[in-house]
Design a protein around this motif. Structure first.
Motif, PDB file in Angstrom:
ATOM      1  N   ALA A 173       4.950  -9.445 -25.768  1.00  0.00           N
ATOM      2  CA  ALA A 173       5.660  -8.170 -25.666  1.00  0.00           C
ATOM      3  C   ALA A 173       6.494  -7.891 -26.911  1.00  0.00           C
ATOM      4  N   ALA A 174       7.084  -8.923 -27.485  1.00  0.00           N
ATOM      5  CA  ALA A 174       7.887  -8.748 -28.705  1.00  0.00           C
ATOM      6  C   ALA A 174       7.000  -8.272 -29.862  1.00  0.00           C
ATOM      7  N   TYR A 176       4.115  -6.728 -29.538  1.00  0.00           N
ATOM      8  CA  TYR A 176       3.619  -5.394 -29.172  1.00  0.00           C
ATOM      9  C   TYR A 176       4.694  -4.342 -29.472  1.00  0.00           C
ATOM     10  N   LYS A 177       5.935  -4.669 -29.185  1.00  0.00           N
ATOM     11  CA  LYS A 177       7.048  -3.750 -29.447  1.00  0.00           C
ATOM     12  C   LYS A 177       7.133  -3.425 -30.929  1.00  0.00           C
ATOM     13  N   SER A 178       6.986  -4.432 -31.770  1.00  0.00           N
ATOM     14  CA  SER A 178       7.030  -4.209 -33.218  1.00  0.00           C
ATOM     15  C   SER A 178       5.934  -3.244 -33.654  1.00  0.00           C
ATOM     16  N   VAL A 180       4.387  -0.962 -31.729  1.00  0.00           N
ATOM     17  CA  VAL A 180       4.677   0.376 -31.185  1.00  0.00           C
ATOM     18  C   VAL A 180       5.698   1.093 -32.064  1.00  0.00           C
ATOM     19  N   GLU A 181       6.726   0.392 -32.479  1.00  0.00           N
ATOM     20  CA  GLU A 181       7.743   0.981 -33.357  1.00  0.00           C
ATOM     21  C   GLU A 181       7.129   1.372 -34.704  1.00  0.00           C
ATOM     22  N   LEU A 294       8.199  -2.881 -21.539  1.00  0.00           N
ATOM     23  CA  LEU A 294       8.258  -2.453 -22.940  1.00  0.00           C
ATOM     24  C   LEU A 294       8.127  -0.934 -23.044  1.00  0.00           C
ATOM     25  N   CYS A 295       7.197  -0.357 -22.298  1.00  0.00           N
ATOM     26  CA  CYS A 295       6.981   1.090 -22.332  1.00  0.00           C
ATOM     27  C   CYS A 295       8.223   1.851 -21.859  1.00  0.00           C
ATOM     28  N   GLU A 297      11.279   0.789 -22.108  1.00  0.00           N
ATOM     29  CA  GLU A 297      12.291   0.618 -23.158  1.00  0.00           C
ATOM     30  C   GLU A 297      12.009   1.524 -24.357  1.00  0.00           C
ATOM     31  N   GLU A 298      10.731   1.637 -24.728  1.00  0.00           N
ATOM     32  CA  GLU A 298      10.357   2.418 -25.911  1.00  0.00           C
ATOM     33  C   GLU A 298      10.088   3.888 -25.583  1.00  0.00           C
TER      34      GLU A 298
END
Length: 344
Positions: A173-174, A176-178, A180-181, A294-295, A297-298
């Motif tokens: 997830a970490a 993936y978050k990077s 997505v950003e 994650l979704c 949060e983002e």
């Protein structure tokens, strides 16, 4: 003196009626003035008859209600026509201006002719755990350098991360978050959607994706004794017969051993195949839960496809998705991306 006082009294008596008369005259004048003031005020502010006005307002209200009802019906009909036209379109037409980006999961949309080549940017083995080395960043660059940025970008990544990298759900997830950003920074006007990782079927111990045991067919045939002992009259014949029998037994023994070894090797190969199939039956639940968080949060849309677990959606290995899967999956994506229309 007395005469003066007497005259004074007479004058006083004579003036008393005059005083009353003057007071009366003043009172009449005051009443006249007040009356005139009231009449003047009413003349300046005449009372309006509201009956006719109320009638006109009622007529206007009825007319407005009818007009509003007609406009509502027109809008509803327009929406119904648009929905009908939408349903008649192919997935390629509905996804005009949209791109699916990701790994082999994304590639399946093009391979099964669900989407066109221009609507899919994919690379087998792409992962968020190694976005640069696996070619994921290269795919994003191709999208950002296009003449027109996509209206919607659907990310279908994760199977490689789960099956190959072996990272924990939190680490996945970490990463993936990077990514997505990175996407949001490169495509600020594009709406981003994240698809859940496709489920793997739960395989049986024999690797049967449908849940039934595999049936092994033994194709080995028993060795046949072709020895003929009918003409054993002489010692030469007897010896020949003995030699022949010995040779036959030896061949039979060899064939039997070969057959046993062959069957053993076949069983071993079957076991190895089963183990190979079992190794693909990974649990993606925790990874998808991490993606959903994650979704949120983002502030991007999560497309949940985890209920697509029917056996018809997967090949015999329990992991390869069929065309039926992609047809069902594209409807999930369309429903999330175009909620104004009913997808059937």
């Amino acid at each position: 003196m007395k005469m003066f006082e007497k005259n004074k009294e007479k004058m006083k008596e004579k003036m008393e009626p005059d005083k009353v008369l003057r007071f009366a005259i003043v009172a009449v004048i005051l009443l006249f003035l007040i009356g005139a003031l009231i009449i003047g005020t009413r003349m300046m502010n005449p009372r309006v008859d509201a009956t006719e006005g109320v009638k006109k307002l009622t007529e206007l209200e009825d007319a407005n209600v009818q007009k509003i009802d007609a406009q509502i019906q027109e809008l509803e009909q327009t929406e119904a026509d648009e929905a009908t036209a939408w349903k008649a379109k192919s997935a390629k037409e509905k996804m005009d201006g949209c791109i699916v980006l990701g790994d082999s999961t994304a590639l399946g949309f093009r391979q099964n002719d669900i989407l066109s080549k221009s609507q899919v940017k994919s690379k087998d083995g792409a992962t968020v755990s190694d976005a640069e080395g696996s070619g994921l960043n290269e795919l994003l660059t191709a999208v950002t350098e296009a003449e027109t940025a996509p209206q919607k970008l659907i990310l279908c990544i994760g199977r490689g991360d789960v099956a190959v990298s072996g990272e924990t759900a939190d680490a996945f997830a970490a990463n993936y978050k990077s990514f997505v950003e990175q996407v949001k920074a490169a495509l600020p006007d594009t709406k981003v959607y994240v698809c859940s990782i496709p489920a793997y079927l739960s395989l049986t111990s024999t690797g049967d994706a449908t849940g039934s045991a595999d049936s092994d067919t033994d194709s080995d045939s028993d060795a046949k004794d072709t020895t003929d002992n009918s003409d054993s009259k002489s010692s030469t014949d007897s010896k020949s017969s003995t030699d022949s029998k010995s040779s036959t037994d030896s061949k039979s023994s060899t064939d039997s051993k070969s057959s046993t070894d062959s069957k053993s090797n076949s069983d071993t190969s079957s076991d190895e195949s089963s183990l190979s199939k079992m190794s693909t039956a990974l649990d993606v639940t925790s990874y998808n839960e991490a993606l959903k968080a994650l979704c949120k949060e983002e502030k991007v849309k999560y497309v949940d496809t985890t209920d697509l677990t029917d056996a018809s959606y997967f090949g015999e290995d329990g992991s390869t998705m069929t065309k039926a899967y992609y047809e069902a999956c594209i409807n999930k994506i369309l429903e999330a991306a175009f909620r104004n229309y009913v997808i059937q």
